[in-house]
Design a protein around this motif. Structure first.
Motif, short mmCIF file in Angstrom:
data_model
loop_
_atom_site.label_atom_id
_atom_site.label_comp_id
_atom_site.label_asym_id
_atom_site.label_seq_id
_atom_site.Cartn_x
_atom_site.Cartn_y
_atom_site.Cartn_z
N ASN A 198 -19.81 8.48 -11.87
CA ASN A 198 -19.23 8.47 -13.22
C ASN A 198 -19.65 7.25 -14.02
N HIS A 224 -14.44 13.93 -10.31
CA HIS A 224 -14.19 12.50 -10.27
C HIS A 224 -14.79 11.96 -8.98
N GLY A 322 -10.29 4.41 -9.45
CA GLY A 322 -10.54 5.47 -8.48
C GLY A 322 -9.51 5.47 -7.37
#
Length: 490
Positions: A198, A224, A322
Motif C-alpha cells: 500500500n 490491505h 496495520g
C-alpha cells in the motif's frame, strides 16, 4: 518429741518433693513456669505464716485448751521458716540457671545468625544460577535463530513432491521476448500484492499496464497488505467471486510475497466456494513455509524480544496503521500451525517461483525506482538532449522516487547466507518458497525480492522485464491447467 519427729519427717518429704520437681523443670527447660509456680506458692506460704503469727499474737488473749494447738502452731512456724528459706534457695538456683543459660542463648543466636547467612547466600547463589541459565537460554535461542526451521515444509511427512518446470518457463519467456504471446483472453488475471504494498504506488503497475495493452483483463487486488493472512483470505474470496460473477470467467491468481500466502490461504479455507472460479495460482517469491526474517524479529525467548516487538508494533500499528499479525503470520510457528490445519487442494495448478539475490559489490550502489512524486509549480531544470528553449519544466512535473531497495535486499541475502548458509532473494529462502505439489520455477539470473514488482534504473536491455516474467509464469500456469483437465478426462 513425737511432734518434732513428725515435723522433721514432713519437712523431709516436702524438700524431696520440691527437689524432684526442680529436677523435672530443669530437664524440660521450663524455668519460667517453675518460677511462676514457685512465686505463687511462696505467696500462699507467706500468707499462711502471717496467719500463724497473728494466731501466736492472739494466743495470749486466748489461752490454749490442750497441747494439740501448741503442736499445730509450732509446725506452722517451722514450715513457714523452711518455705521462706526454700524460696531464697530457688531464687539463687534460678539466678545460677540464668547465668548458665546465657552462653547457651548466645550460642543459639550465633548459630541462627550463621544459618540465616548461609541460607541467604544459598538463595543468592540459586537466584544467580537461575538468571545465568535464563540468559544462557536466551543467548542460545538468539544464536540458533531459524536454523532448525528453514526448509521444514519439504521434509514434513505426507507432503507431495515438487516438480521442476524451469526449462519450460525459459522457453515460454524466450517466445514472449520474440513477440509470441500465448495468454488466452478467457481468464481474468488477478495480481495480489505483498506486505507494505500500500505504500508503493508502482506495485505491479507495469505488469497490469502490459497486460491491458495486450487486451487481457488484469486487476490488482485491493486488499490491505498489512492485515492478517486470514483477513486477506476472506477479502480475496469476496474479490474473486465478484470478478467471476461480473465476467463469467475464471480467475488466474499471481501473488507476490505475502500476496501468494494470502491467495493460498483463500484457496485452503474457501475451496468449496472457489473451486469453479479459480483456474490456478502462481506464488512468486512467497514465504509459504515461513521466512527467517519475520521469525528472527518476533521470536519469543531471545535477547531483546520484548523491545523488538514493541518497535515493530510501533512501526506497523502506529505509523503504517496495520496489524502486527501480518508479520506474525509469516513466522515459521504460525505457518506450521496453518499449513497443518488447512491443506491446499491437490487439483489446483500451482507454480512456485523463487530466486536468489546478488550480493556483489555493484549491487550495493543500485537504486530502485518505486514511485513517482509530483513537484510543485517551480522551474526545474530538465536534463537531456533537447533544445535550449525546453530546458525548464514547470507545473505538475513528476519525478521518480528512487531508494536503495536492491542494496538492502543484497545485505539481507548476505546475512542469511552467512548465518544460515541458505540462498535467498533477501527476504525468503529458496527452500521456504517451494510449495509441496507445485511446479518449481527458478530464473537463470539473480533477482532480489522486489525486482519482479519494481523496475530498476540500472537494467540490461538483453534481460527480460518483470512483466514478461509474469506473463511467462501465467502462460505456464495455463498449460498446467490444460494438462490437469486432460488427465481428468483420461
Amino acid at each position: 518429741m513425737d511432734s518434732i519427729f513428725t515435723n522433721i519427717l514432713g519437712l523431709t518429704s516436702y524438700v524431696s518433693e520440691r527437689f524432684i520437681q526442680f529436677i523435672e523443670d530443669l530437664v524440660y527447660r521450663d524455668a519460667n513456669r517453675y518460677t511462676e509456680d514457685f512465686v505463687v506458692y511462696d505467696a500462699v506460704v507467706i500468707s499462711s505464716v502471717r496467719c500463724s503469727r497473728s494466731y501466736t499474737s492472739g494466743r495470749s488473749s486466748h489461752p490454749q485448751v490442750d497441747g494439740a494447738n501448741h503442736g499445730i502452731y509450732e509446725r506452722g512456724m517451722c514450715t513457714g521458716s523452711v518455705i521462706l528459706n526454700t524460696s531464697y534457695i530457688s531464687e539463687v538456683v534460678l539466678l545460677l540457671l540464668k547465668g548458665l543459660t546465657l552462653p547457651l542463648f548466645g550460642l543459639q543466636y550465633a548459630w541462627n545468625m550463621a544459618i540465616s547467612s548461609w541460607r541467604y547466600s544459598f538463595s543468592c547463589v540459586r537466584c544467580a544460577q537461575v538468571r545465568i541459565r535464563r540468559i544462557a537460554s536466551r543467548l542460545w535461542i538468539t544464536l540458533r535463530g531459524s536454523s532448525d526451521d528453514i526448509g521444514w515444509l519439504l521434509d514434513a511427512p505426507g507432503m507431495p513432491p515438487v516438480e521442476d518446470g524451469t526449462t519450460r518457463f525459459l522457453e515460454l519467456l524466450s517466445d514472449i521476448r520474440n513477440g509470441k504471446h500465448s495468454l488466452p483472453n478467457s481468464f481474468i488475471y488477478l495480481l495480489i500484492p505483498g506486505l507494505f504494498s500500500n505504500h508503493g504506488p508502482l506495485y505491479f503497475v507495469a505488469t497490469k499496464r502490459f497486460f491491458s495493452k495486450m487486451g487481457l483483463a488484469c486487476h490488482i487486488a485491493k486488499v490491505h497488505s498489512e492485515a492478517s493472512v486470514e483477513h486477506n483470505a476472506w477479502e480475496l474470496k469476496l474479490y474473486i467471486e465478484e470478478l467471476y460473477w461480473g465476467s463469467g470467467k475464471r480467475v488466474m491468481l499471481l501473488g507476490h510475497s505475502k500476496g501468494g500466502v494470502d491467495a493460498a490461504a483463500a484457496l485452503s479455507l474457501y475451496w468449496s466456494d472457489l473451486k469453479d472460479k479459480v483456474a490456478g495460482l502462481a506464488l512468486v517469491q512467497s514465504p509459504y513455509g515461513g521466512t527467517p526474517i519475520a521469525s528472527d524479529i518476533l521470536r519469543e525467548g531471545q535477547i531483546g524480544d520484548k523491545e523488538t516487538r514493541m518497535i515493530m508494533e510501533l512501526i506497523i500499528c502506529k505509523i503504517i496503521k496495520g496489524d502486527i499479525r501480518a508479520l506474525e503470520d509469516l513466522t515459521y510457528e504460525r505457518r506450521k500451525e496453518f499449513i497443518m490445519k488447512h491443506k491446499l487442494p491437490r487439483e489446483i495448478p500451482l507454480i512456485s517461483f523463487h530466486s536468489e539475490a546478488s550480493i556483489g559489490p555493484g549491487v550495493l550502489a543500485t537504486m530502485t525506482h518505486i514511485a513517482h512524486a509530483e513537484l510543485p509549480w517551480l522551474p526545474v531544470p530538465k536534463f537531456g538532449a533537447e533544445s535550449d528553449s525546453d530546458t525548464l519544466v514547470k507545473a505538475g512535473h513528476q519525478v521518480p522516487v528512487v531508494i536503495p531497495l536492491s542494496a538492502a535486499m543484497a545485505v539481507c541475502a548476505l546475512h542469511l547466507l552467512l548465518r544460515y548458509g541458505e540462498k535467498s532473494d533477501g527476504l525468503v529462502t529458496c527452500r521456504d518458497a517451494q510449495v509441496p505439489g507445485s511446479v518449481v520455477v527458478t530464473p537463470d539470473r539473480k533477482l532480489d525480492h522486489s525486482w519482479i514488482v519494481y523496475s530498476s534504473k540500472k537494467k540490461n536491455p538483453s534481460d527480460p522485464d518483470a512483466y514478461e516474467m509474469c506473463e511467462a509464469l501465467l502462460s505456464l500456469l495455463v498449460e498446467l491447467g490444460k494438462t490437469n483437465k486432460e488427465l481428468e478426462q483420461v
